[in-house]
Design a protein around this motif. Sequence first.
Motif, PDB file in Angstrom:
ATOM      1  N   ARG A  22       0.825  -1.197   0.000  1.00  0.00           N
ATOM      2  CA  ARG A  22       0.000   0.000   0.000  1.00  0.00           C
ATOM      3  C   ARG A  22       0.866   1.256   0.000  1.00  0.00           C
ATOM      4  O   ARG A  22       1.927   1.291   0.597  1.00  0.00           O
ATOM      5  CB  ARG A  22      -0.890  -0.010   1.244  1.00  0.00           C
ATOM      6  N   LEU A  23       0.376   2.273  -0.675  1.00  0.00           N
ATOM      7  CA  LEU A  23       1.043   3.569  -0.722  1.00  0.00           C
ATOM      8  C   LEU A  23       0.063   4.610  -0.210  1.00  0.00           C
ATOM      9  O   LEU A  23      -1.075   4.683  -0.673  1.00  0.00           O
ATOM     10  CB  LEU A  23       1.454   3.888  -2.160  1.00  0.00           C
ATOM     11  N   GLY A  32      -1.584   0.234 -13.002  1.00  0.00           N
ATOM     12  CA  GLY A  32      -1.304  -0.951 -12.204  1.00  0.00           C
ATOM     13  C   GLY A  32      -1.769  -0.893 -10.766  1.00  0.00           C
ATOM     14  O   GLY A  32      -1.460  -1.777  -9.979  1.00  0.00           O
ATOM     15  N   VAL A  33      -2.517   0.140 -10.393  1.00  0.00           N
ATOM     16  CA  VAL A  33      -3.035   0.245  -9.030  1.00  0.00           C
ATOM     17  C   VAL A  33      -4.287  -0.621  -8.932  1.00  0.00           C
ATOM     18  O   VAL A  33      -5.241  -0.433  -9.690  1.00  0.00           O
ATOM     19  CB  VAL A  33      -3.340   1.716  -8.673  1.00  0.00           C
ATOM     20  N   MET A  58      -8.439   3.672  -1.921  1.00  0.00           N
ATOM     21  CA  MET A  58      -9.250   3.891  -0.736  1.00  0.00           C
ATOM     22  C   MET A  58      -9.093   5.347  -0.321  1.00  0.00           C
ATOM     23  O   MET A  58      -8.004   5.777   0.066  1.00  0.00           O
ATOM     24  CB  MET A  58      -8.793   2.960   0.396  1.00  0.00           C
ATOM     25  N   THR A  59     -10.171   6.113  -0.433  1.00  0.00           N
ATOM     26  CA  THR A  59     -10.134   7.528  -0.098  1.00  0.00           C
ATOM     27  C   THR A  59     -10.527   7.699   1.363  1.00  0.00           C
ATOM     28  O   THR A  59     -11.597   7.261   1.778  1.00  0.00           O
ATOM     29  CB  THR A  59     -11.100   8.321  -0.998  1.00  0.00           C
ATOM     30  N   LEU A  60      -9.656   8.346   2.132  1.00  0.00           N
ATOM     31  CA  LEU A  60      -9.913   8.640   3.537  1.00  0.00           C
ATOM     32  C   LEU A  60     -10.171  10.141   3.658  1.00  0.00           C
ATOM     33  O   LEU A  60     -10.221  10.848   2.657  1.00  0.00           O
ATOM     34  CB  LEU A  60      -8.716   8.206   4.386  1.00  0.00           C
ATOM     35  N   GLY A  61     -10.312  10.655   4.835  1.00  0.00           N
ATOM     36  CA  GLY A  61     -10.571  12.073   5.036  1.00  0.00           C
ATOM     37  C   GLY A  61      -9.333  12.934   4.892  1.00  0.00           C
ATOM     38  O   GLY A  61      -8.196  12.448   4.859  1.00  0.00           O
ATOM     39  N   ASN A  62      -9.534  14.229   4.781  1.00  0.00           N
ATOM     40  CA  ASN A  62      -8.465  15.239   4.743  1.00  0.00           C
ATOM     41  C   ASN A  62      -7.478  15.047   3.604  1.00  0.00           C
ATOM     42  O   ASN A  62      -6.296  15.327   3.747  1.00  0.00           O
ATOM     43  CB  ASN A  62      -7.710  15.286   6.073  1.00  0.00           C
ATOM     44  N   LEU A  67      -3.352   3.792  -1.914  1.00  0.00           N
ATOM     45  CA  LEU A  67      -3.320   3.087  -3.196  1.00  0.00           C
ATOM     46  C   LEU A  67      -2.846   1.670  -2.925  1.00  0.00           C
ATOM     47  O   LEU A  67      -1.766   1.468  -2.361  1.00  0.00           O
ATOM     48  CB  LEU A  67      -2.376   3.776  -4.167  1.00  0.00           C
ATOM     49  N   ILE A  68      -3.618   0.697  -3.351  1.00  0.00           N
ATOM     50  CA  ILE A  68      -3.235  -0.704  -3.183  1.00  0.00           C
ATOM     51  C   ILE A  68      -2.480  -1.093  -4.445  1.00  0.00           C
ATOM     52  O   ILE A  68      -3.048  -1.163  -5.530  1.00  0.00           O
ATOM     53  CB  ILE A  68      -4.458  -1.576  -2.936  1.00  0.00           C
TER      54      ILE A  68
END
Length: 95
Positions: free
Chosen positions: A55-56, A75-76, A80-84, A89-90
Motif C-alpha cells: 500500500r502507498l 497498475g493500481v 481507498m479515499t480517507l478524510g483530509n 493506493l493498493i
Amino acid sequence: MFDKLQQAFWKALTPDLVPEEPRPATAVDELSPAIVAALGGVDNLKSHQPVALTRLRVELRDVGRIDRPGLSAAGVAGVMTLGNGVVHLITGLQA
C-alpha cells in the motif's frame, strides 16, 4: 527520545509495518509518472509514503482530481479515499 527509540526498535522487527516519515511531494522519483499523472500531477501531491508492503499512502490537495481509470491503467489494484485528502493506493508488492 524514548518514542524514537521505540519506533526504531519496532521498525527493525517489522520493517513493512512501521511507516516511514512522509516524503515531500518534490521527491516523486519512486512513483511511476503514470501514477503521478493520475493523482492530478505533482502540484496536487502534498506527501507520499509506503505503508506495509502493498500500500502507498498519499496526501493530496484536491481529491477530486484523481483519475481512477488512469490509476487502474498504471497498475493500481484499488483506491481507498480517507478524510483530509489522504488516499491509500493498493499497489501490490511495488509500493
